[in-house]
Design a protein around this motif. Structure first.
Motif, PDB file in Angstrom:
ATOM      1  N   ILE A 117      -2.467  -8.842   0.618  1.00 18.05           N
ATOM      2  CA  ILE A 117      -2.913  -7.714   1.446  1.00 18.05           C
ATOM      3  C   ILE A 117      -4.187  -7.098   0.867  1.00 18.05           C
ATOM      4  CG2 ILE A 117      -1.392  -6.028   0.297  1.00 18.05           C
ATOM      5  CD1 ILE A 117      -0.991  -4.782   3.144  1.00 18.05           C
ATOM      6  N   TYR A 118      -5.193  -7.000   1.716  1.00 16.60           N
ATOM      7  CA  TYR A 118      -6.501  -6.444   1.356  1.00 16.60           C
ATOM      8  C   TYR A 118      -6.586  -5.069   2.032  1.00 16.60           C
ATOM      9  CZ  TYR A 118      -7.788 -11.375   0.484  1.00 16.60           C
ATOM     10  OH  TYR A 118      -7.841 -12.675   0.032  1.00 16.60           O
ATOM     11  N   ILE A 119      -6.743  -4.021   1.254  1.00 18.55           N
ATOM     12  CA  ILE A 119      -6.726  -2.668   1.805  1.00 18.55           C
ATOM     13  C   ILE A 119      -8.068  -1.976   1.551  1.00 18.55           C
ATOM     14  CG2 ILE A 119      -5.585  -0.406   1.724  1.00 18.55           C
ATOM     15  CD1 ILE A 119      -3.046  -1.776   0.817  1.00 18.55           C
ATOM     16  N   ARG A 120      -8.575  -1.314   2.576  1.00 14.62           N
ATOM     17  CA  ARG A 120      -9.797  -0.519   2.398  1.00 14.62           C
ATOM     18  C   ARG A 120      -9.546   0.491   1.273  1.00 14.62           C
ATOM     19  NH1 ARG A 120     -14.061   0.027   5.766  1.00 14.62           N
ATOM     20  NH2 ARG A 120     -12.951  -0.693   7.628  1.00 14.62           N
ATOM     21  N   ARG A 121     -10.395   0.476   0.279  1.00 17.64           N
ATOM     22  CA  ARG A 121     -10.138   1.280  -0.919  1.00 17.64           C
ATOM     23  C   ARG A 121     -10.047   2.772  -0.610  1.00 17.64           C
ATOM     24  NH1 ARG A 121     -13.146   3.729  -4.863  1.00 17.64           N
ATOM     25  NH2 ARG A 121     -15.087   3.067  -3.858  1.00 17.64           N
ATOM     26  N   ALA A 122     -10.800   3.230   0.393  1.00 17.12           N
ATOM     27  CA  ALA A 122     -10.779   4.649   0.754  1.00 17.12           C
ATOM     28  C   ALA A 122      -9.401   5.111   1.230  1.00 17.12           C
ATOM     29  CB  ALA A 122     -11.825   4.918   1.840  1.00 17.12           C
ATOM     30  N   LEU A 123      -8.550   4.168   1.654  1.00 18.25           N
ATOM     31  CA  LEU A 123      -7.207   4.513   2.136  1.00 18.25           C
ATOM     32  C   LEU A 123      -6.163   4.528   1.013  1.00 18.25           C
ATOM     33  CD1 LEU A 123      -6.922   2.428   5.449  1.00 18.25           C
ATOM     34  CD2 LEU A 123      -7.856   4.725   5.121  1.00 18.25           C
ATOM     35  N   THR A 124      -6.532   4.012  -0.140  1.00 22.16           N
ATOM     36  CA  THR A 124      -5.546   3.870  -1.216  1.00 22.16           C
ATOM     37  C   THR A 124      -5.410   5.146  -2.036  1.00 22.16           C
ATOM     38  OG1 THR A 124      -7.123   2.987  -2.834  1.00 22.16           O
ATOM     39  CG2 THR A 124      -6.024   1.406  -1.381  1.00 22.16           C
ATOM     40  N   GLU A 125      -4.210   5.313  -2.565  1.00 21.72           N
ATOM     41  CA  GLU A 125      -3.913   6.405  -3.489  1.00 21.72           C
ATOM     42  C   GLU A 125      -3.297   5.775  -4.733  1.00 21.72           C
ATOM     43  OE1 GLU A 125      -1.233   9.014  -1.457  1.00 21.72           O
ATOM     44  OE2 GLU A 125      -2.528   9.185   0.306  1.00 21.72           O
ATOM     45  N   PRO A 126      -3.169   6.505  -5.829  1.00 26.13           N
ATOM     46  CA  PRO A 126      -2.513   5.935  -7.011  1.00 26.13           C
ATOM     47  C   PRO A 126      -1.056   5.548  -6.720  1.00 26.13           C
ATOM     48  CG  PRO A 126      -3.722   7.926  -7.593  1.00 26.13           C
ATOM     49  CD  PRO A 126      -3.711   7.853  -6.086  1.00 26.13           C
ATOM     50  N   TYR A 127      -0.559   4.578  -7.455  1.00 26.74           N
ATOM     51  CA  TYR A 127       0.853   4.214  -7.375  1.00 26.74           C
ATOM     52  C   TYR A 127       1.689   5.365  -7.935  1.00 26.74           C
ATOM     53  CZ  TYR A 127      -0.436  -0.632  -6.391  1.00 26.74           C
ATOM     54  OH  TYR A 127      -0.952  -1.755  -5.805  1.00 26.74           O
ATOM     55  N   ASP A 128       2.853   5.596  -7.329  1.00 31.52           N
ATOM     56  CA  ASP A 128       3.741   6.683  -7.763  1.00 31.52           C
ATOM     57  C   ASP A 128       4.449   6.262  -9.058  1.00 31.52           C
ATOM     58  OD1 ASP A 128       5.712   8.615  -8.110  1.00 31.52           O
ATOM     59  OD2 ASP A 128       6.067   8.823  -5.962  1.00 31.52           O
ATOM     60  N   PRO A 129       4.179   6.952 -10.182  1.00 35.50           N
ATOM     61  CA  PRO A 129       4.744   6.535 -11.478  1.00 35.50           C
ATOM     62  C   PRO A 129       6.254   6.707 -11.587  1.00 35.50           C
ATOM     63  CG  PRO A 129       3.589   8.634 -11.687  1.00 35.50           C
ATOM     64  CD  PRO A 129       3.317   8.138 -10.304  1.00 35.50           C
ATOM     65  N   LYS A 130       6.863   7.405 -10.611  1.00 36.12           N
ATOM     66  CA  LYS A 130       8.326   7.581 -10.709  1.00 36.12           C
ATOM     67  C   LYS A 130       9.067   6.280 -10.407  1.00 36.12           C
ATOM     68  CE  LYS A 130      10.655   9.319  -6.677  1.00 36.12           C
ATOM     69  NZ  LYS A 130      11.121  10.464  -5.929  1.00 36.12           N
ATOM     70  N   TYR A 131       8.383   5.316  -9.778  1.00 38.38           N
ATOM     71  CA  TYR A 131       8.986   4.007  -9.499  1.00 38.38           C
ATOM     72  C   TYR A 131       8.473   2.975 -10.510  1.00 38.38           C
ATOM     73  CZ  TYR A 131       9.986   6.294  -5.047  1.00 38.38           C
ATOM     74  OH  TYR A 131      10.409   7.187  -4.090  1.00 38.38           O
ATOM     75  N   GLN A 132       9.401   2.283 -11.155  1.00 41.03           N
ATOM     76  CA  GLN A 132       9.021   1.302 -12.179  1.00 41.03           C
ATOM     77  C   GLN A 132       8.913  -0.115 -11.626  1.00 41.03           C
ATOM     78  OE1 GLN A 132      12.298   2.244 -14.953  1.00 41.03           O
ATOM     79  NE2 GLN A 132      10.724   2.900 -16.396  1.00 41.03           N
ATOM     80  N   LEU A 133       9.574  -0.391 -10.505  1.00 44.78           N
ATOM     81  CA  LEU A 133       9.654  -1.771 -10.003  1.00 44.78           C
ATOM     82  C   LEU A 133       9.180  -1.941  -8.565  1.00 44.78           C
ATOM     83  CD1 LEU A 133      13.206  -2.616 -11.410  1.00 44.78           C
ATOM     84  CD2 LEU A 133      11.010  -3.220 -12.432  1.00 44.78           C
ATOM     85  N   SER A 134       9.240  -0.897  -7.757  1.00 44.55           N
ATOM     86  CA  SER A 134       8.991  -1.050  -6.319  1.00 44.55           C
ATOM     87  C   SER A 134       7.908  -0.122  -5.775  1.00 44.55           C
ATOM     88  CB  SER A 134      10.297  -0.819  -5.539  1.00 44.55           C
ATOM     89  OG  SER A 134      11.274  -1.764  -5.925  1.00 44.55           O
ATOM     90  N   ALA A 135       7.045   0.382  -6.664  1.00 46.85           N
ATOM     91  CA  ALA A 135       6.011   1.317  -6.215  1.00 46.85           C
ATOM     92  C   ALA A 135       5.012   0.659  -5.272  1.00 46.85           C
ATOM     93  CB  ALA A 135       5.274   1.908  -7.421  1.00 46.85           C
ATOM     94  N   ASP A 136       4.907  -0.670  -5.308  1.00 48.09           N
ATOM     95  CA  ASP A 136       3.947  -1.350  -4.427  1.00 48.09           C
ATOM     96  C   ASP A 136       4.345  -1.193  -2.957  1.00 48.09           C
ATOM     97  OD1 ASP A 136       6.111  -2.892  -5.276  1.00 48.09           O
ATOM     98  OD2 ASP A 136       5.072  -4.793  -5.068  1.00 48.09           O
ATOM     99  N   ILE A 137       5.644  -1.122  -2.667  1.00 42.27           N
ATOM    100  CA  ILE A 137       6.088  -0.916  -1.277  1.00 42.27           C
ATOM    101  C   ILE A 137       5.614   0.449  -0.784  1.00 42.27           C
ATOM    102  CG2 ILE A 137       8.080  -0.738   0.272  1.00 42.27           C
ATOM    103  CD1 ILE A 137       9.626  -2.485  -1.680  1.00 42.27           C
TER     104      ILE A 137
END
Length: 249
Positions: A153-173
């Motif tokens: 999956i290629y995402i426009r960078r302007a739409l991205t936010e940091p990954y949520d650190p509270k998730y250790q395994l599934s933050a990519d979803i």
């Protein structure tokens, strides 16, 4: 003018696979690539392999991190391209012309995505992922599981936010859903766009991964729909297992 793609590779002590992943990026025919490598202070020879290609890497950091999503957030913070994709150690672009084909599919999409081929440790093909990439995708499309892998999956960078650190395994979803909620134009690319090395932390810690996924889906889709969706997921998994068991018997 061609859009610039920031490709980010996260690695820690993976001397066996890092070069293959790096070459799949560096050998792309598409020239507008910003390559970022985030190493977690590897001590098994991984860093020495990375440094062989240092002149072809836009940005390289090697330092201890707080886990994979902390490392991925470091990569995101360094990215300056129009689009971003993660190709972590062990994974590969499907072919040398993959990125060129993705951007040739349509212009100015917010998200491009395609199909992923699974491979084992011997790099033998295991075929398509069980979750087939849908013909059309919106942020609601993950309600029955992760139908698109993060290396496809290629995402426009302007739409991205940091990954949520509270998730250790599934933050990519959660990360993909949040970006997809903002996307106006999402384009499917025909065929395979990535090779995914089967295994990883989420397989080793399956229960924690499932609990995190439930919490993420509850946040985005609501509690009752998530419970009902998980009943469907369990049924589909059981049917998939039974069907394959019959095929293999």
């Amino acid at each position: 003018m061609k859009p610039v793609l920031s490709v980010i590779t996260i690695v820690y002590n993976n001397v066996r696979d890092i070069e293959r992943t790096m070459l799949s990026v560096l050998d792309q025919t598409y020239e507008a690539i910003e390559y970022i490598v985030v190493d977690g202070a590897s001590n098994d020879g991984t860093l020495e392999i990375i440094k062989r290609y240092e002149t072809r890497i836009a940005k390289l950091i090697s330092e201890k991190d707080k886990g994979i999503y902390d490392a991925m957030n470091k990569g995101l913070a360094l990215a300056t391209g129009d689009y971003v994709i993660f190709m972590n150690s062990g994974d590969e672009f499907y072919a040398t012309d993959t990125v060129a084909n993705v951007f040739a599919t349509a212009s100015d999409a917010d998200i491009y995505y395609g199909e992923t081929e699974m491979v084992n440790d011997g790099r033998e093909s295991l075929g398509q992922r069980r979750h087939k990439a849908p013909k059309e995708f919106t942020w609601r499309g993950f309600n029955y599981g992760m139908s698109i892998s993060h290396q496809a999956i290629y995402i426009r960078r302007a739409l991205t936010e940091p990954y949520d650190p509270k998730y250790q395994l599934s933050a990519d979803i959660d990360w993909i859903i949040r970006a997809a909620k903002k996307a106006k134009k999402i384009v499917k690319v025909d065929g395979y766009v990535a090779k995914y090395l089967v295994g990883g932390m989420s397989k080793a810690k399956h229960k924690q991964s499932l609990l995190e996924r439930f919490d993420i889906m509850k946040r985005h889709y609501g509690f009752i729909p998530t419970v009902l969706n998980h009943a469907v997921i369990a049924f589909n998994l059981g049917w998939y297992w039974l069907r394959n068991r019959r095929t293999n018997d």
